[in-house]
Design an enzyme around this catalytic site. Structure first.
Site, PDB file in Angstrom:
ATOM      1  N   ILE A 214       1.412   4.558   2.734  1.00  0.00           N
ATOM      2  CA  ILE A 214       2.712   5.093   2.306  1.00  0.00           C
ATOM      3  C   ILE A 214       2.573   6.427   1.577  1.00  0.00           C
ATOM      4  O   ILE A 214       3.299   7.381   1.897  1.00  0.00           O
ATOM      5  CB  ILE A 214       3.501   4.020   1.536  1.00  0.00           C
TER       6      ILE A 214
ATOM      7  N   GLY B 251      -3.550   4.741   0.482  1.00  0.00           N
ATOM      8  CA  GLY B 251      -2.762   3.843   1.324  1.00  0.00           C
ATOM      9  C   GLY B 251      -1.855   4.608   2.271  1.00  0.00           C
ATOM     10  O   GLY B 251      -1.687   5.825   2.181  1.00  0.00           O
TER      11      GLY B 251
ATOM     12  N   GLU C 289      -5.609  12.713  -8.191  1.00  0.00           N
ATOM     13  CA  GLU C 289      -6.910  12.057  -8.335  1.00  0.00           C
ATOM     14  C   GLU C 289      -7.728  12.244  -7.048  1.00  0.00           C
ATOM     15  O   GLU C 289      -8.805  12.799  -7.053  1.00  0.00           O
ATOM     16  CB  GLU C 289      -6.671  10.573  -8.592  1.00  0.00           C
TER      17      GLU C 289
ATOM     18  N   GLY D 256      -6.238   5.358 -10.807  1.00  0.00           N
ATOM     19  CA  GLY D 256      -5.489   6.243 -11.697  1.00  0.00           C
ATOM     20  C   GLY D 256      -3.993   6.001 -11.646  1.00  0.00           C
ATOM     21  O   GLY D 256      -3.213   6.834 -12.110  1.00  0.00           O
TER      22      GLY D 256
ATOM     23  N   LYS E 118       2.398  -9.600   5.695  1.00  0.00           N
ATOM     24  CA  LYS E 118       2.035 -10.692   6.622  1.00  0.00           C
ATOM     25  C   LYS E 118       3.154 -10.974   7.630  1.00  0.00           C
ATOM     26  O   LYS E 118       3.732 -12.080   7.674  1.00  0.00           O
ATOM     27  CB  LYS E 118       1.676 -11.973   5.859  1.00  0.00           C
TER      28      LYS E 118
ATOM     29  N   GLY F 254      -1.423   8.682  -3.927  1.00  0.00           N
ATOM     30  CA  GLY F 254      -2.454   7.659  -4.096  1.00  0.00           C
ATOM     31  C   GLY F 254      -3.049   7.210  -2.776  1.00  0.00           C
ATOM     32  O   GLY F 254      -2.875   7.849  -1.733  1.00  0.00           O
TER      33      GLY F 254
ATOM     34  N   LEU G 165       1.019  -4.002  -4.251  1.00  0.00           N
ATOM     35  CA  LEU G 165       0.975  -5.228  -3.443  1.00  0.00           C
ATOM     36  C   LEU G 165       2.171  -6.123  -3.732  1.00  0.00           C
ATOM     37  O   LEU G 165       2.672  -6.793  -2.839  1.00  0.00           O
ATOM     38  CB  LEU G 165      -0.338  -5.971  -3.711  1.00  0.00           C
TER      39      LEU G 165
HETATM   40  N1  COA Z   1       0.864 -10.841  -0.511  1.00  0.00           N
HETATM   41  C1  COA Z   1      -0.129 -11.141   0.347  1.00  0.00           C
HETATM   42  N2  COA Z   1      -0.823 -10.185   1.032  1.00  0.00           N
HETATM   43  C2  COA Z   1      -0.473  -8.908   0.844  1.00  0.00           C
HETATM   44  C3  COA Z   1       0.574  -8.540  -0.037  1.00  0.00           C
HETATM   45  C4  COA Z   1       1.259  -9.569  -0.730  1.00  0.00           C
HETATM   46  N3  COA Z   1       2.226  -9.295  -1.584  1.00  0.00           N
HETATM   47  N4  COA Z   1       0.695  -7.189  -0.009  1.00  0.00           N
HETATM   48  C5  COA Z   1      -0.230  -6.736   0.854  1.00  0.00           C
HETATM   49  N5  COA Z   1      -0.923  -7.769   1.361  1.00  0.00           N
HETATM   50  C6  COA Z   1      -2.038  -7.674   2.303  1.00  0.00           C
HETATM   51  C7  COA Z   1      -1.673  -6.859   3.527  1.00  0.00           C
HETATM   52  O1  COA Z   1      -1.109  -7.659   4.523  1.00  0.00           O
HETATM   53  C8  COA Z   1      -3.050  -6.319   3.927  1.00  0.00           C
HETATM   54  O2  COA Z   1      -3.759  -7.357   4.562  1.00  0.00           O
HETATM   55  P1  COA Z   1      -4.792  -7.042   5.759  1.00  0.00           P
HETATM   56  O3  COA Z   1      -5.876  -6.203   5.103  1.00  0.00           O
HETATM   57  O4  COA Z   1      -5.231  -8.391   6.169  1.00  0.00           O
HETATM   58  O5  COA Z   1      -3.993  -6.278   6.759  1.00  0.00           O
HETATM   59  C9  COA Z   1      -3.732  -6.060   2.605  1.00  0.00           C
HETATM   60  O6  COA Z   1      -3.089  -6.928   1.661  1.00  0.00           O
HETATM   61  C10 COA Z   1      -3.612  -4.610   2.108  1.00  0.00           C
HETATM   62  O7  COA Z   1      -2.246  -4.269   2.024  1.00  0.00           O
HETATM   63  P2  COA Z   1      -1.669  -2.825   2.381  1.00  0.00           P
HETATM   64  O8  COA Z   1      -0.251  -2.838   1.990  1.00  0.00           O
HETATM   65  O9  COA Z   1      -2.007  -2.446   3.789  1.00  0.00           O
HETATM   66  O10 COA Z   1      -2.557  -1.930   1.407  1.00  0.00           O
HETATM   67  P3  COA Z   1      -2.787  -0.360   1.338  1.00  0.00           P
HETATM   68  O11 COA Z   1      -3.953   0.020   2.178  1.00  0.00           O
HETATM   69  O12 COA Z   1      -1.533   0.398   1.521  1.00  0.00           O
HETATM   70  O13 COA Z   1      -3.297  -0.278  -0.182  1.00  0.00           O
HETATM   71  C11 COA Z   1      -3.244  -0.895  -2.504  1.00  0.00           C
HETATM   72  C12 COA Z   1      -2.455  -0.722  -1.214  1.00  0.00           C
HETATM   73  C13 COA Z   1      -2.273  -1.303  -3.569  1.00  0.00           C
HETATM   74  C14 COA Z   1      -4.313  -1.982  -2.348  1.00  0.00           C
HETATM   75  C15 COA Z   1      -3.906   0.458  -2.860  1.00  0.00           C
HETATM   76  O14 COA Z   1      -2.929   1.423  -3.031  1.00  0.00           O
HETATM   77  C16 COA Z   1      -4.750   0.383  -4.104  1.00  0.00           C
HETATM   78  O15 COA Z   1      -5.901   0.038  -4.011  1.00  0.00           O
HETATM   79  N6  COA Z   1      -4.162   0.693  -5.280  1.00  0.00           N
HETATM   80  C17 COA Z   1      -4.887   0.603  -6.519  1.00  0.00           C
HETATM   81  C18 COA Z   1      -4.306   1.330  -7.663  1.00  0.00           C
HETATM   82  C19 COA Z   1      -3.826   2.720  -7.356  1.00  0.00           C
HETATM   83  O16 COA Z   1      -2.732   2.893  -6.900  1.00  0.00           O
HETATM   84  N7  COA Z   1      -4.616   3.722  -7.677  1.00  0.00           N
HETATM   85  C20 COA Z   1      -4.142   5.095  -7.722  1.00  0.00           C
HETATM   86  C21 COA Z   1      -4.418   5.953  -6.704  1.00  0.00           C
HETATM   87  S1  COA Z   1      -5.963   6.385  -6.199  1.00  0.00           S
END
Ligand code: COA
Length: 435
Positions: free
Chosen positions: A222, A220, A241, A339, A364, A218, A316
């Protein structure tokens, strides 16, 4: 025989000519970021700002250009963006209240589009025309065919930097109403910086992935780190996807050859690509990449036809019974369902399959635990407790599928950051989850 070059010349216009055709209330459709049409959108926005034009709508997904309709207050009420999956611009505009989002599973969008919408114009960027009069929709299978079916007009932007995808959607010049030429470099994702936590999580998941598995990664850091941790594997396959940089790396180093797949053997299957120029060059004229519509690629029943499907997605927060939020921070909108659930379900239905939802244990700067007693009020539940399989942090793996609520709480507390385990245990006892 039709002279396609003459037809092309007849249809060639400027973005301003297209903007001049637009009338009040027009609804535009665009597909994912790399196929969007910045020159046409910018001309339409300019006309909307400087005229009485009003009520324009734009439906998009993963919008990666700095669109004025997401950033310019002067377009409020005149031109509004609606996103199915937001990147930074849309996220900001939606949270500020002058754009909107449309909930939905990515897999269902072609069906929703055919059932619910009429488009005054579908706008798409394509690679140059071939000798048979076809343009490749390049990096998108996605829902573009559905939008073409439901559009009164099709405007294309021809960009010589767009790759040609051999096994993907094509559009013929006879279907096109107007053409704009706009040669520019495609937008790229900034290279992901893999920190120690992501690398640790990637390595933990990689240990669970057998040779011959079929992977989905996906969006991000990780999922990307996990991809990079798979370089020593053999005979992996790709059914995903989004096609990512780490997948190109895995194909080029020989870890992926798609030889063990049950369907689309020897090919990588995807519905859109976004990342570095390396991906776009890799896809260009490559018969081993199939860019297919999302209602097929993301259908859990199709995903499950391959054995040993492993899906890896980010989140998140997750609560103690395994409800996963991947779309919002409380009420603050972040993205969309995409997806995620399709791959969780597809992987779990696949023989030998596993689905991993992975994230750093805290956000954070270590002040917030991503494992929570309950989801934060307003948080969207993306993957339900009934679908969730494995949850991973840098402290290990929790296997939730088939486990009781109490067992889930116990396992999740064990992979939470140590600073939060006492508080989580206290809350779990208070809720009666731990007896
Ligand atoms: N509480 C508060 N803030 C949080 C948080 C929490 N529990 N978890 C993350 N954050 C903040 C992070 O600090 C970061 O902040 P910043 O932008 O100010 O640095 C921001 O939220 C993004 O977090 P991060 O963990 O870096 O996100 P990522 O880039 O790894 O993306 C998702 C993670 C979940 C947003 C992303 O995978 C996504 O959009 N998923 C949608 C659904 C999916 O999985 N689709 C399938 C694949 S395409």
């Amino acid at each position: 025989m039709t002279d396609y070059k003459a037809l092309y010349a007849q249809k060639l216009v400027t973005p301003e000519i297209i903007a001049g055709m637009v009338q009040d209330g027009w609804v535009f459709g665009m597909d994912t970021g790399t196929s969007q049409t910045p020159a046409i959108m910018s001309a339409v926005a300019e006309r909307a700002k400087n005229s009485e034009l009003k009520g324009l709508k734009v439906h998009t997904l993963l919008d990666i250009y700095p669109y004025e309709f997401y950033a310019d207050e002067a377009l409020k009420g005149k031109m509004t963006g609606y996103s199915w999956f937001s990147s930074a611009g849309a996220r900001k505009a939606i949270n500020a209240g002058y754009a909107d989002f449309i909930p939905g599973y990515y897999r269902d969008l072609p069906r929703h589009i055919r059932a619910e919408y009429e488009y005054d114009a579908f706008c798409v960027e394509v690679s140059p025309m071939d000798s048979h009069g076809y343009f490749s929709l390049a990096l998108n299978g996605s829902y573009c065919e559905a939008m073409m079916d439901k559009a009164k007009r099709i405007f294309i932007e021809v960009n010589e930097k767009q790759p040609r995808c051999l096994c993907g959607t094509q559009i013929h010049i006879s279907q096109v109403d107007a053409i704009v030429e706009y040669n520019h470099e495609l937008p790229v994702l900034p290279p992901v910086v893999l920190d120690e936590t992501s690398i640790t999580i990637g390595n933990i998941i990689a240990e669970q992935i057998p040779d011959g598995a079929c992977i989905q990664l996906g969006i991000g850091a990780i999922p990307d780190a996990t991809g990079m941790a798979l370089k020593a594997k053999h005979d992996l396959g790709i059914h995903t996807e989004m096609f990512t940089d780490s997948m190109v790396e895995l194909i080029e180093c020989g870890a992926v050859n798609n030889s063990k797949k049950q369907i689309h053997r020897n090919k990588s299957v995807t519905t859109f690509a976004y990342g570095s120029k390396r991906i776009y060059d890799f896809i260009n004229d490559n018969p081993a990449v199939e860019m297919l519509p999302v209602d097929y690629v993301n259908d859990p029943a199709v995903i499950a036809r391959n054995n040993n499907v492993i899906s890896i997605n980010a989140a998140l927060e997750v609560d103690l019974i395994g409800q996963v939020c991947a779309e919002s921070v409380g009420t603050k909108h972040m993205s969309g369902s995409g997806g995620q659930i399709d791959y969780v379900r597809g992987a779990c239905q696949s023989k030998g399959g596993k689905s991993f939802i992975a994230f750093a244990s805290t956000a954070k700067g270590g002040t917030i635990s991503k494992i929570k007693p309950t989801l934060t009020p307003g948080a969207v539940c993306t993957t339900s407790k009934n679908d969730v399989d494995y949850i991973v942090t840098e402290y290990g793996i929790a296997h939730l599928r088939g486990r009781s609520a109490g067992e889930r709480a116990r396992q999740l507390i064990a992979i939470a950051h140590p600073d939060f385990r006492d508080e989580l245990t206290f809350e779990a006892k208070k809720r009666g989850l731990l007896v």
